[in-house]
Design an enzyme around this catalytic site. Structure first.
Site, PDB file in Angstrom:
ATOM      1  N   CYS A 245      -0.762  -6.702   2.178  1.00 49.32           N
ATOM      2  CA  CYS A 245      -2.081  -7.283   1.872  1.00 49.32           C
ATOM      3  C   CYS A 245      -2.113  -8.810   1.907  1.00 49.32           C
ATOM      4  O   CYS A 245      -3.177  -9.416   1.771  1.00 49.32           O
ATOM      5  CB  CYS A 245      -2.554  -6.788   0.513  1.00 49.32           C
ATOM      6  SG  CYS A 245      -1.346  -6.978  -0.796  1.00 49.32           S
TER       7      CYS A 245
ATOM      8  N   HIS B 133      -5.575 -13.387  -2.239  1.00 51.63           N
ATOM      9  CA  HIS B 133      -4.205 -13.834  -2.000  1.00 51.63           C
ATOM     10  C   HIS B 133      -4.270 -15.167  -1.249  1.00 51.63           C
ATOM     11  O   HIS B 133      -4.787 -15.235  -0.120  1.00 51.63           O
ATOM     12  CB  HIS B 133      -3.447 -12.819  -1.140  1.00 51.63           C
ATOM     13  CG  HIS B 133      -3.022 -11.579  -1.888  1.00 51.63           C
ATOM     14  ND1 HIS B 133      -3.286 -11.358  -3.216  1.00 51.63           N
ATOM     15  CD2 HIS B 133      -2.318 -10.500  -1.466  1.00 51.63           C
ATOM     16  CE1 HIS B 133      -2.772 -10.179  -3.588  1.00 51.63           C
ATOM     17  NE2 HIS B 133      -2.180  -9.637  -2.532  1.00 51.63           N
TER      18      HIS B 133
HETATM   19  N1  LIG Z   1      -3.612  -2.514  -4.295  1.00 49.79           N
HETATM   20  C1  LIG Z   1      -3.624  -3.155  -3.128  1.00 49.79           C
HETATM   21  O1  LIG Z   1      -4.223  -4.246  -2.970  1.00 49.79           O
HETATM   22  C2  LIG Z   1      -2.928  -2.582  -1.932  1.00 49.79           C
HETATM   23  C3  LIG Z   1      -3.045  -3.260  -0.736  1.00 49.79           C
HETATM   24  C4  LIG Z   1      -2.472  -2.733   0.420  1.00 49.79           C
HETATM   25  C5  LIG Z   1      -1.750  -1.556   0.341  1.00 49.79           C
HETATM   26  N2  LIG Z   1      -1.627  -0.896  -0.832  1.00 49.79           N
HETATM   27  C6  LIG Z   1      -0.871   0.365  -0.819  1.00 49.79           C
HETATM   28  O2  LIG Z   1      -1.825   1.458  -0.906  1.00 49.79           O
HETATM   29  C7  LIG Z   1      -1.244   2.533  -1.634  1.00 49.79           C
HETATM   30  C8  LIG Z   1      -2.132   2.876  -2.822  1.00 49.79           C
HETATM   31  O3  LIG Z   1      -2.199   1.742  -3.676  1.00 49.79           O
HETATM   32  P1  LIG Z   1      -3.132   1.744  -4.971  1.00 49.79           P
HETATM   33  O4  LIG Z   1      -3.052   0.368  -5.502  1.00 49.79           O
HETATM   34  O5  LIG Z   1      -4.446   2.346  -4.655  1.00 49.79           O
HETATM   35  O6  LIG Z   1      -2.314   2.763  -5.931  1.00 49.79           O
HETATM   36  P2  LIG Z   1      -2.862   3.593  -7.181  1.00 49.79           P
HETATM   37  O7  LIG Z   1      -4.043   2.960  -7.797  1.00 49.79           O
HETATM   38  O8  LIG Z   1      -1.682   3.878  -8.038  1.00 49.79           O
HETATM   39  O9  LIG Z   1      -3.371   5.010  -6.532  1.00 49.79           O
HETATM   40  C9  LIG Z   1      -2.443   5.930  -6.014  1.00 49.79           C
HETATM   41  C10 LIG Z   1      -3.184   7.116  -5.367  1.00 49.79           C
HETATM   42  O10 LIG Z   1      -2.204   7.977  -4.817  1.00 49.79           O
HETATM   43  C11 LIG Z   1      -2.363   9.289  -5.378  1.00 49.79           C
HETATM   44  N3  LIG Z   1      -1.074   9.940  -5.545  1.00 49.79           N
HETATM   45  C12 LIG Z   1      -0.054   9.581  -6.360  1.00 49.79           C
HETATM   46  N4  LIG Z   1       0.972  10.471  -6.252  1.00 49.79           N
HETATM   47  C13 LIG Z   1       0.560  11.393  -5.332  1.00 49.79           C
HETATM   48  C14 LIG Z   1       1.151  12.569  -4.791  1.00 49.79           C
HETATM   49  N5  LIG Z   1       2.364  12.984  -5.173  1.00 49.79           N
HETATM   50  N6  LIG Z   1       0.450  13.286  -3.878  1.00 49.79           N
HETATM   51  C15 LIG Z   1      -0.773  12.884  -3.478  1.00 49.79           C
HETATM   52  N7  LIG Z   1      -1.405  11.782  -3.975  1.00 49.79           N
HETATM   53  C16 LIG Z   1      -0.734  11.052  -4.879  1.00 49.79           C
HETATM   54  C17 LIG Z   1      -3.030   9.051  -6.718  1.00 49.79           C
HETATM   55  O11 LIG Z   1      -3.663  10.253  -7.127  1.00 49.79           O
HETATM   56  P3  LIG Z   1      -3.835  10.667  -8.689  1.00 49.79           P
HETATM   57  O12 LIG Z   1      -5.028   9.904  -9.187  1.00 49.79           O
HETATM   58  O13 LIG Z   1      -4.058  12.128  -8.621  1.00 49.79           O
HETATM   59  O14 LIG Z   1      -2.570  10.288  -9.386  1.00 49.79           O
HETATM   60  C18 LIG Z   1      -4.011   7.955  -6.348  1.00 49.79           C
HETATM   61  O15 LIG Z   1      -5.122   8.507  -5.683  1.00 49.79           O
HETATM   62  C19 LIG Z   1       0.166   2.081  -2.030  1.00 49.79           C
HETATM   63  O16 LIG Z   1       1.070   2.543  -1.045  1.00 49.79           O
HETATM   64  C20 LIG Z   1       0.066   0.568  -1.984  1.00 49.79           C
HETATM   65  O17 LIG Z   1       1.317  -0.032  -1.729  1.00 49.79           O
HETATM   66  C21 LIG Z   1      -2.203  -1.374  -1.975  1.00 49.79           C
END
Ligand SMILES: NC(=O)c1ccc[n+]([C@@H]2O[C@H](COP(=O)([O-])OP(=O)(O)OC[C@H]3O[C@@H](n4cnc5c(N)ncnc54)[C@H](OP(=O)(O)O)[C@@H]3O)[C@@H](O)[C@H]2O)c1
Length: 360
Positions: free
Chosen positions: A157, A252
């Site tokens: 990001c 960022h």
């Molecule tokens: N935050 C950012 O700015 C950003 C930017 C770029 C990329 N990312 C990447 O995008 C991804 C998600 O980030 P986030 O910040 O949205 O994380 P998050 O808020 O922790 O959300 C995680 C999501 O994944 C689901 N999940 C977790 N374990 C799972 C499993 N075993 N099977 C299927 N679904 C599962 C969760 O579902 P439940 O609600 O059911 O637990 C939730 O929908 C990560 O890989 C992160 O590195 C994040």
């Protein structure tokens, strides 16, 4: 035009929620399916995000009552939609296996996860920089014997904050050979609940696990060459990155020093190149493309996250403080919105590029 049906896997998380909001009223795509872990599967979406809805405004009505599916039930999810956005919070190996299962079943995956960013035949896309990397999809499908399905990812990001300005200079004939980047990364980049308030209020944390490695290696792949074997990283750019977490909600900032080979542009030339830069998403008139990918601020104390992160609806990069550097040639500050351009908005722009190129 009939809209293309879309599933969001990881729909209940920070990035997933951003997808749900940005896709409301999208002219090409319609969310028909949401999926997450088994913890949420079977619940209505509004119940699954109850108490952790982080977006401004209400849950879009068309999604609120969708039943959350189990993301690992690939056949059921794929049966409902043409392609999926993937933003699941799982270990890298588990993400790779899950995304490959979707692709193997014929469903394109537009991913936000880092798991596949180092896979040689998977494009890491910033459409303004490397739309030509879509050529690697044919190699990927041939390598796996996949019919119709494939995986594309977006970079970390923070990368777009400095790579889009650097790419604009390279395409104008001024390739950058060295970059020293200090990132000041907003809290939302860590997901929810992220960094504890006791760690970040009145503080800066000078370490984010894994981020410096990504910031130094991903740009080389993004600017690399495509061949029949996949994507070979460019080998004539050296990057030194320092990533810090700062008490900013979204945005960022990158403090960048850059060194050129020969030729070297003048300051006014750099400003002109940035001001005039447009690329494939603007040529194709993709719905989420900012009219100007690079906005220049000439105010001495800008860009600032609070004031500039929503430039181009959160899809543009704002640069400012361009001036000579005492060590390399020039320095500047670049800023972008990490959960819009750096996450869901960037993923949607990738999907729009795929659609425009007939790959969806
Ligand atoms: N935050 C950012 O700015 C950003 C930017 C770029 C990329 N990312 C990447 O995008 C991804 C998600 O980030 P986030 O910040 O949205 O994380 P998050 O808020 O922790 O959300 C995680 C999501 O994944 C689901 N999940 C977790 N374990 C799972 C499993 N075993 N099977 C299927 N679904 C599962 C969760 O579902 P439940 O609600 O059911 O637990 C939730 O929908 C990560 O890989 C992160 O590195 C994040």
């Amino acid at each position: 035009m009939e809209k293309i049906t879309v599933g969001v896997i990881g729909a209940t998380g920070m990035v997933g929620q951003q997808y749900i909001c940005l896709l409301e009223n999208h002219p090409w795509f319609e969310v028909v399916c949401v999926a997450a872990s088994q913890r949420c599967a079977g619940k209505p979406y509004r119940e699954a995000v109850d108490g952790r809805w982080h977006m401004h405004g209400d849950i879009p009505a068309a999604v609120a009552n969708l039943t959350v599916m189990d993301a690992s039930d690939v056949d059921a999810v794929s049966g409902r939609c043409r392609f999926v956005f993937s933003a699941v919070g799982m270990g890298k190996q588990a993400v790779r296996e899950l995304e490959n299962r979707y692709a193997a079943g014929g469903t394109p995956v537009v991913s936000n996860n880092s798991a596949h960013r180092t896979t040689p035949d998977v494009p890491v896309l910033i459409p303004e920089v490397n739309a030509y990397h879509l050529d690697a999809i044919a190699t990927q499908q041939a390598n796996h014997d996949w019919d119709g399905g494939f995986v594309v990812v977006k970079p970390n990001c923070s990368v777009q904050s400095y790579l889009i300005p650097v790419h604009a200079l390279a395409t104008a004939g001024y390739p950058v050979r060295s970059l020293v980047v200090t990132m000041l990364q907003g809290l939302s980049g860590a997901g929810y609940p992220g960094v504890s308030a006791l760690d970040i209020v009145d503080n800066i944390v000078p370490f984010i696990s894994g981020e410096e490695e990504k910031s130094e290696s991903e740009p080389l792949k993004i600017m690399g060459a495509v061949s029949g074997r996949g994507i070979a990283p460019m080998d004539n750019l050296t990057i030194s990155a320092h990533c810090t977490r700062v008490p900013v909600l979204d945005g960022h900032s990158a403090c960048v020093s850059m060194g050129f080979g020969d030729p070297k542009p003048g300051l006014e030339e750099i400003e002109r190149i940035w001001r005039e830069f447009t690329s494939v998403p603007q040529d194709l008139k993709l719905p989420s493309a900012p009219p100007r990918p690079i906005m220049i601020s000439t105010v001495p104390d800008r860009p600032q996250p609070r004031k500039d992160r929503l430039a181009g609806k959160g899809m543009a990069i704002t640069v400012g403080r361009l001036r000579p550097c005492n060590v390399l040639d020039y320095r500047f500050v670049g800023l972008s919105h990490n959960t819009i351009r750096g996450a869901a908005g960037g993923g949607i722009l990738n999907a729009e590029l795929l659609k425009a190129r007939g790959l969806l």
